[in-house]
Design a protein around this motif. Structure first.
Motif, PDB file in Angstrom:
ATOM      1  N   HIS A  45       0.974  -1.279   0.008  1.00 55.42           N
ATOM      2  CA  HIS A  45       0.017  -0.069  -0.067  1.00 55.42           C
ATOM      3  C   HIS A  45       0.922   1.102  -0.034  1.00 55.42           C
ATOM      4  O   HIS A  45       1.759   1.441   0.873  1.00 55.42           O
ATOM      5  CB  HIS A  45      -0.931   0.033   1.446  1.00 55.42           C
ATOM      6  CG  HIS A  45      -1.689  -1.175   1.408  1.00 55.42           C
ATOM      7  ND1 HIS A  45      -2.798  -1.584   0.557  1.00 55.42           N
ATOM      8  CD2 HIS A  45      -1.406  -2.361   2.097  1.00 55.42           C
ATOM      9  CE1 HIS A  45      -3.380  -2.708   1.096  1.00 55.42           C
ATOM     10  NE2 HIS A  45      -2.543  -3.387   2.014  1.00 55.42           N
ATOM     11  N   THR A  47       1.006   5.767  -0.414  1.00 57.77           N
ATOM     12  CA  THR A  47       0.311   6.992  -0.299  1.00 57.77           C
ATOM     13  C   THR A  47       1.301   8.026  -0.642  1.00 57.77           C
ATOM     14  O   THR A  47       2.669   7.973  -0.597  1.00 57.77           O
ATOM     15  CB  THR A  47      -0.360   7.532   0.579  1.00 57.77           C
ATOM     16  OG1 THR A  47       0.569   7.404   1.712  1.00 57.77           O
ATOM     17  CG2 THR A  47      -1.673   6.463   1.045  1.00 57.77           C
ATOM     18  N   SER A  49       2.925  11.438  -0.043  1.00 61.24           N
ATOM     19  CA  SER A  49       2.821  12.371   1.023  1.00 61.24           C
ATOM     20  C   SER A  49       2.742  13.661   0.500  1.00 61.24           C
ATOM     21  O   SER A  49       2.314  14.739   1.192  1.00 61.24           O
ATOM     22  CB  SER A  49       4.160  12.209   1.920  1.00 61.24           C
ATOM     23  OG  SER A  49       4.157  10.788   2.407  1.00 61.24           O
ATOM     24  N   GLY A  59      -3.440  13.092  -7.561  1.00 62.38           N
ATOM     25  CA  GLY A  59      -2.517  12.088  -6.896  1.00 62.38           C
ATOM     26  C   GLY A  59      -2.631  10.720  -7.269  1.00 62.38           C
ATOM     27  O   GLY A  59      -2.141   9.725  -6.562  1.00 62.38           O
ATOM     28  N   THR A  60      -3.388  10.347  -8.404  1.00 56.87           N
ATOM     29  CA  THR A  60      -3.344   9.143  -8.868  1.00 56.87           C
ATOM     30  C   THR A  60      -2.030   8.782  -9.954  1.00 56.87           C
ATOM     31  O   THR A  60      -1.456   9.820 -10.350  1.00 56.87           O
ATOM     32  CB  THR A  60      -4.488   8.689  -9.614  1.00 56.87           C
ATOM     33  OG1 THR A  60      -4.862   9.691 -10.507  1.00 56.87           O
ATOM     34  CG2 THR A  60      -5.678   8.805  -8.592  1.00 56.87           C
ATOM     35  N   GLY A  90      -4.973   0.599  -5.020  1.00 58.54           N
ATOM     36  CA  GLY A  90      -4.470   1.071  -3.881  1.00 58.54           C
ATOM     37  C   GLY A  90      -3.475  -0.161  -3.590  1.00 58.54           C
ATOM     38  O   GLY A  90      -2.896   0.080  -2.481  1.00 58.54           O
ATOM     39  N   LYS A 172       3.315  -0.928   4.104  1.00 54.18           N
ATOM     40  CA  LYS A 172       2.818   0.514   3.902  1.00 54.18           C
ATOM     41  C   LYS A 172       3.942   1.385   3.659  1.00 54.18           C
ATOM     42  O   LYS A 172       4.632   1.560   4.427  1.00 54.18           O
ATOM     43  CB  LYS A 172       1.764   0.961   5.137  1.00 54.18           C
ATOM     44  CG  LYS A 172       0.524   0.000   5.188  1.00 54.18           C
ATOM     45  CD  LYS A 172      -0.388   0.426   6.343  1.00 54.18           C
ATOM     46  CE  LYS A 172      -1.698  -0.425   6.588  1.00 54.18           C
ATOM     47  NZ  LYS A 172      -2.581  -0.008   7.593  1.00 54.18           N
ATOM     48  N   ASP A 174       4.962   5.590   2.492  1.00 56.72           N
ATOM     49  CA  ASP A 174       4.810   6.837   2.267  1.00 56.72           C
ATOM     50  C   ASP A 174       5.927   7.262   1.063  1.00 56.72           C
ATOM     51  O   ASP A 174       7.153   7.133   1.560  1.00 56.72           O
ATOM     52  CB  ASP A 174       5.047   7.693   3.392  1.00 56.72           C
ATOM     53  CG  ASP A 174       3.842   7.653   4.303  1.00 56.72           C
ATOM     54  OD1 ASP A 174       2.572   7.728   3.758  1.00 56.72           O
ATOM     55  OD2 ASP A 174       3.789   8.079   5.616  1.00 56.72           O
ATOM     56  N   SER A 350      -2.807  12.615   1.561  1.00 55.69           N
ATOM     57  CA  SER A 350      -2.544  11.486   1.229  1.00 55.69           C
ATOM     58  C   SER A 350      -3.330  10.897   0.061  1.00 55.69           C
ATOM     59  O   SER A 350      -4.562  10.685   0.471  1.00 55.69           O
ATOM     60  CB  SER A 350      -2.158  10.662   2.246  1.00 55.69           C
ATOM     61  OG  SER A 350      -1.333  10.913   3.090  1.00 55.69           O
ATOM     62  N   HIS A 351      -2.940  10.712  -1.125  1.00 57.78           N
ATOM     63  CA  HIS A 351      -3.598   9.943  -2.247  1.00 57.78           C
ATOM     64  C   HIS A 351      -3.227   8.651  -2.221  1.00 57.78           C
ATOM     65  O   HIS A 351      -1.873   8.246  -2.578  1.00 57.78           O
ATOM     66  CB  HIS A 351      -3.400  10.685  -3.558  1.00 57.78           C
ATOM     67  CG  HIS A 351      -3.882  12.395  -3.246  1.00 57.78           C
ATOM     68  ND1 HIS A 351      -5.103  12.733  -3.412  1.00 57.78           N
ATOM     69  CD2 HIS A 351      -2.905  13.307  -2.986  1.00 57.78           C
ATOM     70  CE1 HIS A 351      -5.264  14.094  -2.986  1.00 57.78           C
ATOM     71  NE2 HIS A 351      -3.884  14.389  -3.115  1.00 57.78           N
ATOM     72  N   THR A 352      -4.149   7.697  -2.388  1.00 58.63           N
ATOM     73  CA  THR A 352      -3.867   6.380  -2.638  1.00 58.63           C
ATOM     74  C   THR A 352      -3.353   6.187  -4.023  1.00 58.63           C
ATOM     75  O   THR A 352      -3.974   6.843  -5.260  1.00 58.63           O
ATOM     76  CB  THR A 352      -4.917   5.384  -2.261  1.00 58.63           C
ATOM     77  OG1 THR A 352      -5.248   5.746  -0.952  1.00 58.63           O
ATOM     78  CG2 THR A 352      -4.572   3.907  -2.641  1.00 58.63           C
TER      79      THR A 352
END
Length: 462
Positions: A45, A47, A49, A59-60, A90, A172, A174, A350-352
């Motif tokens: 996962h 994201t 930052s 953010g994609t 995601g 996860k 960032d 934060s964008h996935t």
């Protein structure tokens, strides 16, 4: 002599106890690791930052960039392996060289673990000192300085995930920007003075040399080429924004350039100092306002904190806004640097990451693929072929006229209400199953790919 024998006996007993203790602890550790090791594929996962504008708005990550992500993991003691990582809704999956999805079984046992993720799509790891990419001339141009907009390709993001146990397969990250960002805001007393002005920055490094996956650092050449770059061409109108002047009764006008992305770099001093140059037509003549970047600036952070800063380099992850005022001093046109603004790349939350590798992800995709494939084969005009080819390419790739479709889910078509109404018009295709299966009317197709192709082809049916 007896005492010596007694000491020897004690020593042997002690060594035996130590050996048995180590053996028991070792067994206990193995049992603990085995009991605590989570099963299944790694779920990655990530994201962003900060903003990731050059990989898609909001953010994609665009589909064309999905194969560009690289996942690095400790496959052997003191050694990392890097493999591709693809995202869908995601969640990312990384595959080993033989195609299976990575699990804890692929990772060397250790006290703790550091995993790495970046969007530099090249695999040419160089040395232990530079575990990453030595850019070719073509790749240097991909990451060369340029506008930060939706067409840019020079945005590099990187992040690490540290875990201390093997209890979970959820990793996860960032991700942070590793390039640097620069804008110029010019203040004038006139609403149209800079209407067709050009803005240039001289004596800066435009191309990076390498990228280190372990540290996220972007390097420049030992003897780099320093060049000029146009931050704004003068052919188009440049509209200003009115702002309050120093006196209540006056109004100034601010002209803003589009942000530019640069490789992080040290700024030289003296005669080699970068200069900001603004050129425009005044009284029918070309006039250039020019000034070297100051070595020290008053800066204001996004939180409103003002301080003094040495302007010695363009820093990774930093957005530097240079504020300058156009001055008229007789026959000596000048630029005056005002307090600058230093901030992280504008934070939009934060964008996935959502990046689909071409492939089949659910049961609805297969009928869509079959329909698009058949339309492609039946198309007679170029526009229809192009549109159908684009749709088929969502699910796989074509090489020498044969398609290979990627399967990223287990599909089941059990009855008339969930059956395939249409089949492929020919069998010039195959599947990468990636451990998944397709079940049709109770028959499972997994390793028997050719049988699946036959089952899905019209002229192969009884």
């Amino acid at each position: 002599m007896k005492r010596m024998k007694y000491n020897t006996y004690i020593s042997h007993r002690c060594l035996l106890v130590i050996f048995l203790s180590a053996f028991i602890v070792s067994c206990a550790d193995n049992i603990r690791v085995d009991n605590m090791e989570a099963e299944g594929n790694f779920h990655i996962h990530a994201t962003v930052s900060d903003r990731i504008l050059s990989r898609g708005l909001e953010g994609t990550v665009t589909k064309s960039d999905s194969a560009g992500y690289r996942f690095s993991y400790p496959a052997q003691k003191d050694a990392y392996h890097t493999t591709s990582c693809t995202f869908n809704s995601g969640t990312g999956l990384a595959t080993a060289t033989d195609g299976h999805f990575l699990t804890w079984a692929d990772v060397e046992n250790a006290v703790d673990y550091t995993f790495l993720l970046d969007n530099v799509p090249y695999n040419n790891n160089v040395t232990d000192e530079l575990y990453g990419v030595q850019f070719s001339d073509k790749e240097k141009q991909r990451y060369a300085a340029g506008m930060d907009n939706e067409k840019a390709t020079n945005d590099i993001v990187w992040g690490q995930c540290k875990v201390t146990s093997r209890e979970s397969v959820e990793l996860k990250f960032d991700l942070y920007h590793r390039m640097t960002r620069l804008s110029v805001h010019v203040t004038s007393s006139s609403a149209d003075e800079l209407k067709n002005a050009s803005v240039e920055l001289t004596k800066v490094i435009l191309c990076p040399e390498n990228f280190n996956r372990l540290t996220g650092e972007i390097g420049v050449a030992a003897d780099p080429l320093y060049e000029s770059i146009l931050l704004r061409k003068g052919e188009q109108d440049w509209e200003s924004e009115p702002v309050a002047g120093e006196n209540v009764s006056t109004t100034n006008h601010v002209y803003k350039t589009i942000p530019f992305i640069f490789p992080p770099q040290r700024l030289r001093e003296g005669e080699e100092r970068p200069r900001l140059r603004i050129s425009m037509i005044e009284g029918g003549e070309q006039v250039t306002y020019s000034a070297a970047l100051p070595t020290a600036l008053t800066v204001t952070t996004a939180d409103g904190v003002t301080s003094s800063m040495q302007l010695s380099r363009l820093t990774a992850g930093q957005h530097l806004t240079l504020n300058v005022t156009l001055l008229h001093d007789g026959e000596k046109p000048m630029l005056e640097f005002r307090p600058a603004v230093v901030e992280r790349w504008k934070d939009l939350g934060s964008h996935t990451i959502v990046a689909n590798k071409a492939g089949i992800y659910d049961a609805s995709n297969l009928p869509e693929l079959i329909m698009a494939y058949n339309l492609l084969k039946q198309a007679t005009d170029e526009n229809s072929k192009k549109e159908s080819h684009r749709k088929v390419a969502r699910y796989g790739t074509e090489k020498e006229g044969k398609w290979t479709f990627n399967l990223f889910a287990n599909l089941e078509f059990p009855n008339e209400n969930a059956s395939l109404d249409e089949l492929f018009c020919d069998n010039n295709f195959t599947f990468n199953m990636y451990g998944h299966s397709i079940t049709i009317d109770g028959m499972e197709y997994k390793d028997n790919v050719q049988e699946l192709v036959d089952r899905l082809t019209q002229n192969s049916q009884p």
